[in-house]
Design an enzyme around this catalytic site. Structure first.
Site, PDB file in Angstrom:
ATOM      1  N   ASP A  94      -2.293   6.612  -3.316  1.00 34.60           N
ATOM      2  CA  ASP A  94      -1.168   5.933  -2.666  1.00 34.60           C
ATOM      3  C   ASP A  94      -0.535   4.864  -3.559  1.00 34.60           C
ATOM      4  O   ASP A  94      -0.864   4.759  -4.741  1.00 34.60           O
ATOM      5  CB  ASP A  94      -1.609   5.321  -1.338  1.00 34.60           C
ATOM      6  CG  ASP A  94      -2.498   4.116  -1.537  1.00 34.60           C
ATOM      7  OD1 ASP A  94      -3.201   4.062  -2.560  1.00 34.60           O
ATOM      8  OD2 ASP A  94      -2.474   3.211  -0.683  1.00 34.60           O
ATOM      9  N   ASP A 138      -5.584   2.785  -3.696  1.00 32.62           N
ATOM     10  CA  ASP A 138      -6.879   2.727  -3.017  1.00 32.62           C
ATOM     11  C   ASP A 138      -7.126   3.907  -2.081  1.00 32.62           C
ATOM     12  O   ASP A 138      -8.240   4.115  -1.634  1.00 32.62           O
ATOM     13  CB  ASP A 138      -7.079   1.382  -2.291  1.00 32.62           C
ATOM     14  CG  ASP A 138      -5.984   1.072  -1.298  1.00 32.62           C
ATOM     15  OD1 ASP A 138      -5.051   1.888  -1.163  1.00 32.62           O
ATOM     16  OD2 ASP A 138      -6.058   0.002  -0.663  1.00 32.62           O
ATOM     17  N   ARG A 139      -6.076   4.677  -1.796  1.00 33.55           N
ATOM     18  CA  ARG A 139      -6.287   5.827  -0.900  1.00 33.55           C
ATOM     19  C   ARG A 139      -6.385   7.122  -1.701  1.00 33.55           C
ATOM     20  O   ARG A 139      -5.935   7.180  -2.849  1.00 33.55           O
ATOM     21  CB  ARG A 139      -5.114   5.975   0.065  1.00 33.55           C
ATOM     22  CG  ARG A 139      -5.005   4.827   1.015  1.00 33.55           C
ATOM     23  CD  ARG A 139      -3.939   5.109   2.049  1.00 33.55           C
ATOM     24  NE  ARG A 139      -3.953   4.040   3.039  1.00 33.55           N
ATOM     25  CZ  ARG A 139      -3.433   4.141   4.251  1.00 33.55           C
ATOM     26  NH1 ARG A 139      -2.839   5.255   4.620  1.00 33.55           N
ATOM     27  NH2 ARG A 139      -3.503   3.140   5.095  1.00 33.55           N
ATOM     28  N   ASP A 168      -0.814   1.654  -4.039  1.00 33.78           N
ATOM     29  CA  ASP A 168      -1.642   0.707  -4.796  1.00 33.78           C
ATOM     30  C   ASP A 168      -2.965   1.309  -5.267  1.00 33.78           C
ATOM     31  O   ASP A 168      -3.823   0.590  -5.772  1.00 33.78           O
ATOM     32  CB  ASP A 168      -1.891  -0.563  -3.978  1.00 33.78           C
ATOM     33  CG  ASP A 168      -2.634  -0.279  -2.690  1.00 33.78           C
ATOM     34  OD1 ASP A 168      -2.504   0.843  -2.163  1.00 33.78           O
ATOM     35  OD2 ASP A 168      -3.344  -1.175  -2.198  1.00 33.78           O
ATOM     36  N   GLU A 208     -12.751   5.514   5.678  1.00 28.09           N
ATOM     37  CA  GLU A 208     -11.865   5.426   6.824  1.00 28.09           C
ATOM     38  C   GLU A 208     -11.068   6.723   6.907  1.00 28.09           C
ATOM     39  O   GLU A 208     -10.719   7.311   5.877  1.00 28.09           O
ATOM     40  CB  GLU A 208     -10.874   4.284   6.646  1.00 28.09           C
ATOM     41  CG  GLU A 208     -11.472   2.914   6.772  1.00 28.09           C
ATOM     42  CD  GLU A 208     -10.375   1.871   6.965  1.00 28.09           C
ATOM     43  OE1 GLU A 208     -10.141   1.496   8.125  1.00 28.09           O
ATOM     44  OE2 GLU A 208      -9.751   1.461   5.983  1.00 28.09           O
ATOM     45  N   SER A 222       0.800  -1.220   0.000  1.00 26.23           N
ATOM     46  CA  SER A 222       0.000   0.000   0.000  1.00 26.23           C
ATOM     47  C   SER A 222       0.837   1.276   0.000  1.00 26.23           C
ATOM     48  O   SER A 222       1.613   1.511  -0.915  1.00 26.23           O
ATOM     49  CB  SER A 222      -0.959  -0.039   1.184  1.00 26.23           C
ATOM     50  OG  SER A 222      -1.855   1.027   1.120  1.00 26.23           O
ATOM     51  N   HIS A 223       0.731   2.054   1.053  1.00 20.99           N
ATOM     52  CA  HIS A 223       1.385   3.358   1.117  1.00 20.99           C
ATOM     53  C   HIS A 223       2.791   3.273   1.692  1.00 20.99           C
ATOM     54  O   HIS A 223       3.472   4.286   1.810  1.00 20.99           O
ATOM     55  CB  HIS A 223       0.542   4.284   1.984  1.00 20.99           C
ATOM     56  CG  HIS A 223       0.217   3.632   3.296  1.00 20.99           C
ATOM     57  ND1 HIS A 223      -0.676   2.592   3.379  1.00 20.99           N
ATOM     58  CD2 HIS A 223       0.697   3.820   4.526  1.00 20.99           C
ATOM     59  CE1 HIS A 223      -0.741   2.184   4.632  1.00 20.99           C
ATOM     60  NE2 HIS A 223       0.088   2.904   5.350  1.00 20.99           N
ATOM     61  N   LYS A 257      -1.552  -9.891  -0.523  1.00 22.28           N
ATOM     62  CA  LYS A 257      -2.900  -9.867   0.032  1.00 22.28           C
ATOM     63  C   LYS A 257      -3.790 -10.777  -0.806  1.00 22.28           C
ATOM     64  O   LYS A 257      -3.690 -10.772  -2.033  1.00 22.28           O
ATOM     65  CB  LYS A 257      -3.375  -8.418  -0.066  1.00 22.28           C
ATOM     66  CG  LYS A 257      -4.677  -8.122   0.572  1.00 22.28           C
ATOM     67  CD  LYS A 257      -4.838  -6.621   0.718  1.00 22.28           C
ATOM     68  CE  LYS A 257      -5.515  -6.039  -0.494  1.00 22.28           C
ATOM     69  NZ  LYS A 257      -6.111  -4.725  -0.242  1.00 22.28           N
ATOM     70  N   LYS A 283     -11.368   0.084  -1.082  1.00 25.72           N
ATOM     71  CA  LYS A 283     -11.462   1.530  -1.191  1.00 25.72           C
ATOM     72  C   LYS A 283     -10.839   1.934  -2.526  1.00 25.72           C
ATOM     73  O   LYS A 283     -10.115   1.143  -3.136  1.00 25.72           O
ATOM     74  CB  LYS A 283     -10.774   2.197  -0.019  1.00 25.72           C
ATOM     75  CG  LYS A 283      -9.352   1.781   0.201  1.00 25.72           C
ATOM     76  CD  LYS A 283      -8.902   2.167   1.601  1.00 25.72           C
ATOM     77  CE  LYS A 283      -7.490   1.713   1.864  1.00 25.72           C
ATOM     78  NZ  LYS A 283      -7.314   1.077   3.154  1.00 25.72           N
ATOM     79  N   THR A 313     -11.204  -1.040  12.297  1.00 26.87           N
ATOM     80  CA  THR A 313     -10.300  -0.529  11.264  1.00 26.87           C
ATOM     81  C   THR A 313      -9.985  -1.611  10.233  1.00 26.87           C
ATOM     82  O   THR A 313      -9.740  -2.756  10.597  1.00 26.87           O
ATOM     83  CB  THR A 313      -9.007  -0.051  11.936  1.00 26.87           C
ATOM     84  OG1 THR A 313      -9.345   1.030  12.792  1.00 26.87           O
ATOM     85  CG2 THR A 313      -7.979   0.412  10.924  1.00 26.87           C
TER      86      THR A 313
HETATM   87  C1  G1P Z   1      -3.982   1.336   8.254  1.00 25.63           C
HETATM   88  C2  G1P Z   1      -5.152   2.271   8.400  1.00 25.63           C
HETATM   89  C3  G1P Z   1      -6.434   1.552   8.100  1.00 25.63           C
HETATM   90  C4  G1P Z   1      -6.360   0.914   6.716  1.00 25.63           C
HETATM   91  C5  G1P Z   1      -5.113   0.042   6.619  1.00 25.63           C
HETATM   92  C6  G1P Z   1      -4.921  -0.523   5.217  1.00 25.63           C
HETATM   93  O1  G1P Z   1      -4.089   0.292   9.177  1.00 25.63           O
HETATM   94  O2  G1P Z   1      -5.199   2.840   9.682  1.00 25.63           O
HETATM   95  O3  G1P Z   1      -7.514   2.438   8.188  1.00 25.63           O
HETATM   96  O4  G1P Z   1      -7.491   0.141   6.457  1.00 25.63           O
HETATM   97  O5  G1P Z   1      -3.962   0.797   6.959  1.00 25.63           O
HETATM   98  O6  G1P Z   1      -4.767   0.477   4.260  1.00 25.63           O
HETATM   99  P1  G1P Z   1      -3.317   0.273  10.590  1.00 25.63           P
HETATM  100  O7  G1P Z   1      -1.867   0.468  10.299  1.00 25.63           O
HETATM  101  O8  G1P Z   1      -3.859   1.432  11.366  1.00 25.63           O
HETATM  102  O9  G1P Z   1      -3.657  -1.048  11.193  1.00 25.63           O
HETATM  103 ZN    ZN Z   2      -3.318   1.383  -0.341  1.00 22.45          ZN
END
Ligand code: G1P
Ligand code: ZN
Length: 543
Positions: free
Chosen positions: A277, A281-282, A279, A363, A113-114, A126, A376, A344
Site C-alpha cells: 500500500d 505496511d500492507r 506506506d 489483521e 496509508s492506503h 502519525k 505491520k 482493530t
Molecule cells: C483500517 C483497518 C485496520 C488498520 C487501519 C490502519 O482501520 O481496518 O485494520 O489497522 O486501517 O491501517 P479502520 O478504518 O477500520 O478503523
Molecule cells: Zn499502510
C-alpha cells in the site's frame, strides 16, 4: 535564521484515529493546521528537547513540505537530532525499524496509508513511540488534549534544508542525518529470511509480479526482489513513488489492485503476485489463479513458521485483530500457543510483541507482521511467503489447499459501505448495541446466535481497557459477523461488516466466498437493517 513564536488558536477535530491524524490534504495545508498538531505532539511526548526522532513519509503530495516544517519546528524546540529518509521518504516498516535500531525517542511518519494522495485527497501524520510502534491511546489522548489548548508554536524561519543528499547536516543546534531509506530495512530482512534459498527459487524459472501501486515500496521491492534476490527485471511494476499514486488508491486488495488480479488470473500468470500500500505496511498475496485473504495468509505464515530461519523454534504466540478470521486460532491451537484477540489497529499488538507474548500478528485489512519491528510490514509478508515457497517448492494454490485440508477453511469477506451519513451510521450502531442483550439465543435465517457483544479489550500487559471496539455476533458452527465503524475514513462514516463461516467438509473448500457467505450476508442485513437505514443495497467494497 531566527526563532519565531507564532501565535495560533486551537483547531477543532485534531483527534488521532486508528492510525494517527488523517484529513484531507487541503485541511492539513491550512494555516497552522500541521504546525498546531506537531506542537501538540511535542507536548504529548513531554517535549522534544534533547530528543532523537526519525522522520519520513510515503511520498504523497505535501510530504516534502510537511517534512521541512517539522524539521524547523523540531530544531526550534531543541530536538537533538532528526534521522530522515532521503527526500523525506521512509516506508512505515522502515521507519519503525530505524526508530528501534537507532534507539530513537520516537518518530513521525507522514502518511495516510492506503488512502489516495493529492491536494484533494488525503494526508496524515502519525507518531511512533521508542519501541517503533504507533503511539498507544494514552499518548494519542495526550496529544489530542494538547491540541485543544495550543495558542502558539515555535519554528525557525529559514530556507529549506537539503534532504536529498545522504549525510549529516544541521539546522540551528539540531543535527540532521539523511539516510538511505532502503539500506537498514534490507539488512533486517536479510537476517530474517533465507535469501539464498529464495534466490535459488527465483533462478529456477519461478516468476513473480510485485505491484507497488506507484507508492513507497517501489524502491524497496526493486532493491530487494530484483536487486538482492535476482527476480527478473520488470518483476516490480509501478515502482516509482508518485505524489498522487498515479491517481489510484494505493490499497492492495482485489478492487484497487485490479491490474495485478487480472495478471494473476490470466492463463500465463506468474507463479506469485503481491502488492503493497501507500506506506508499505500492507500486503496482498496471490498465486497463479488464486487470491489469498489476509486472514488466511497470516494463518498460513504461522503454520509454516518452522520453515523460516528467524521464526524456527521462536513462536511464542500469535495475535489477530478481533474482526480478523479465526483461521489463525486454529493454527495456534495446533501449535499449542496462545492466540490473542485485540481491537482493530496495529497499536494494540505493540505490548504483546514487546512482552514476547506474540511473534506473528495479523489483521484482515492486509496487515501482517512480527516482532521484527512494531508495525505491520508488506514486503516482509512477501518475503515470508517466498521463503515458504522456496522451502516447499509447492505452488501458492497447493499451500492453500494443504492448509484447508489440515485446518478447514474459514470463508471470509469484509463488506464496506463508504461515505454514509455519520448520523445514520451512528444510529445503526446504537440500534445494534441496544439489541445485544436479546440477540443471543435467537435464530435468524436458520442460524442460531450463540453470543452477541460489543468487543472490549483488557491489555494483558499494561491492563489498559478499550471498549466499544465493534459488535460481534457469534453463531453456531464457527460463523461470525462483526460490525464496526472505520476510524480512518475522512468522509462521512464507513460501516465495515466482517463475515466469516467455517467449513470443514473437504468437498466444500473451493466455493466462491460470497456464495459461501450468503447466509451471513443475509443475517447481517436482517440484524443491522443496513439497506433500510442506509439506502444501500450493495457494499462499495468487498474484500
Ligand atoms: C483500517 C483497518 C485496520 C488498520 C487501519 C490502519 O482501520 O481496518 O485494520 O489497522 O486501517 O491501517 P479502520 O478504518 O477500520 O478503523
Ligand atoms: Zn499502510
Amino acid at each position: 535564521m531566527t526563532l519565531e513564536t507564532i501565535a495560533s488558536t486551537p483547531i477543532e477535530g485534531q483527534k488521532p484515529g486508528t492510525s494517527g491524524l488523517r484529513k484531507k490534504t487541503h485541511i492539513f495545508m491550512q494555516p497552522h493546521y500541521l504546525e498546531n498538531f506537531i506542537a501538540a505532539i511535542w507536548i504529548g511526548i513531554g517535549g522534544v528537547a534533547g530528543k532523537i526522532l526519525v522522520l519520513g513519509g510515503d511520498g504523497r503530495y505535501f510530504n516534502d513540505r510537511a517534512a521541512q516544517v517539522i524539521l524547523r519546528m523540531a530544531a526550534a524546540s531543541g530536538a537533538k537530532k532528526i534521522i530522515i529518509g532521503q527526500d523525506a521518504l521512509l516506508s512505515t516498516p522502515a521507519a519503525s525499524n530505524l526508530i528501534r535500531k537507532r534507539k530513537a525517542d520516537g518518530g513521525i511518519i507522514l502518511s495516510a496509508s492506503h488512502n489516495p494522495g493529492g491536494p484533494e485527497e488525503d494526508f496524515g501524520v502519525k507518531f511512533n513511540t521508542p519501541n517503533g510502534g504507533p503511539a498507544p491511546e494514552e499518548v494519542t489522548e495526550r496529544i489530542f488534549e494538547a491540541t485543544k489548548s495550543i495558542n502558539s508554536y515555535e519554528i525557525i524561519a529559514t530556507q529549506d534544508v537539503d534532504i536529498s543528499t545522504l549525510g549529516t547536516t544541521s539546522l540551528a543546534d539540531m543535527e540532521i542525518e539523511v539516510v538511505d531509506p532502503v539500506a537498514d530495512y534490507q539488512t533486517l530482512m536479510e537476517t530474517l529470511f533465507d535469501f539464498d534459498k529464495i534466490r535459488d527459487l527465483l533462478n529456477s524459472g519461478f516468476s513473480l509480479r510485485f505491484d507497488a501501486l506507484h507508492a513507497i515500496t517501489g524502491p524497496y521491492a526493486t532493491a530487494i526482489l530484483e536487486g538482492a534476490l535476482g527476480a527478473a527485471p520488470g518483476s516490480v511494476v509501478n515502482g516509482i513513488p508518485l505524489p498522487d499514486f498515479g491517481k489510484g488508491h494505493p490499497d492492495p486488495n482485489p478492487i484497487w489492485a485490479k491490474d495485478l488480479v487480472e495478471h494473476m488470473m490470466a492463463k500465463d500468470a506468474p507463479d506469485f503476485g503481491a502488492a503493497s500500500d501507500g506506506d508499505g505496511d500492507r500486503n496482498m498475496i496471490m498465486g497463479s489463479g488464486i487470491y489469498i485473504t489476509p486472514s488466511d495468509s497470516v494463518a498460513i505464515l504461522a503454520a509454516n513458521a518452522e520453515l523460516v530461519p528467524a521464526y524456527r523454534g521462536n513462536m511464542t504466540g500469535v495475535a489477530r485483530s478481533m474482526p480478523t478470521s479465526r483461521a489463525l486460532d486454529r493454527v495456534a491451537k495446533d501449535l499449542g500457543i496462545e492466540c490473542y484477540e485485540t481491537p482493530t489497529g496495529w497499536k494494540f499488538f505493540g505490548n504483546l510483541l514487546d512482552a514476547g507474548k506474540a511473534t506473528i500478528c495479523g489483521e484482515e485489512s492486509a496487515g501482517t507482521g512480527s516482532n521484527h519491528i512494531r508495525e505491520k510490514d508488506g514486503l516482509w509478508a512477501v518475503l515470508f511467503w517466498l521463503n515458504i515457497l522456496a522451502e516447499t517448492r509447492l505452488s501458492v494454490a497447493e499451500i492453500m489447499e494443504k492448509h484447508c485440508r489440515q485446518y478447514g477453511r474459514n470463508y471470509y469477506s469484509r463488506h464496506d459501505y463508504e461515505a454514509i451519513d455519520t448520523e445514520v451510521a451512528n444510529d445503526l450502531m446504537q440500534a445494534l448495541r441496544a439489541k445485544l442483550s436479546t440477540l443471543a439465543g435467537e435464530v435468524i435465517n436458520g442460524r442460531k446466535i450463540t453470543n452477541a457483544d460489543d468487543f472490549a479489550y483488557d491489555d494483558p500487559v499494561d491492563g489498559s481497557h478499550s471498549k466499544n471496539q465493534g459488535v460481534c455476533l457469534e453463531m453456531e458452527g464457527g460463523a461470525r459477523i462483526v460490525f464496526r465503524l472505520s476510524g480512518t475514513g475522512t468522509e462521512g462514516a464507513t460501516l465495515r461488516v466482517y463475515l466469516e463461516d467455517l467449513v470443514e467438509d473437504p468437498d466444500r473448500m473451493d466455493l466462491d466466498p460470497q456464495e459461501a457467505l450468503a447466509d451471513m450476508i443475509a443475517i447481517a442485513d436482517t440484524v443491522a437493517e443496513i439497506s433500510s437505514r442506509t439506502g444501500r443495497t450493495e457494499p462499495d467494497v468487498r474484500t
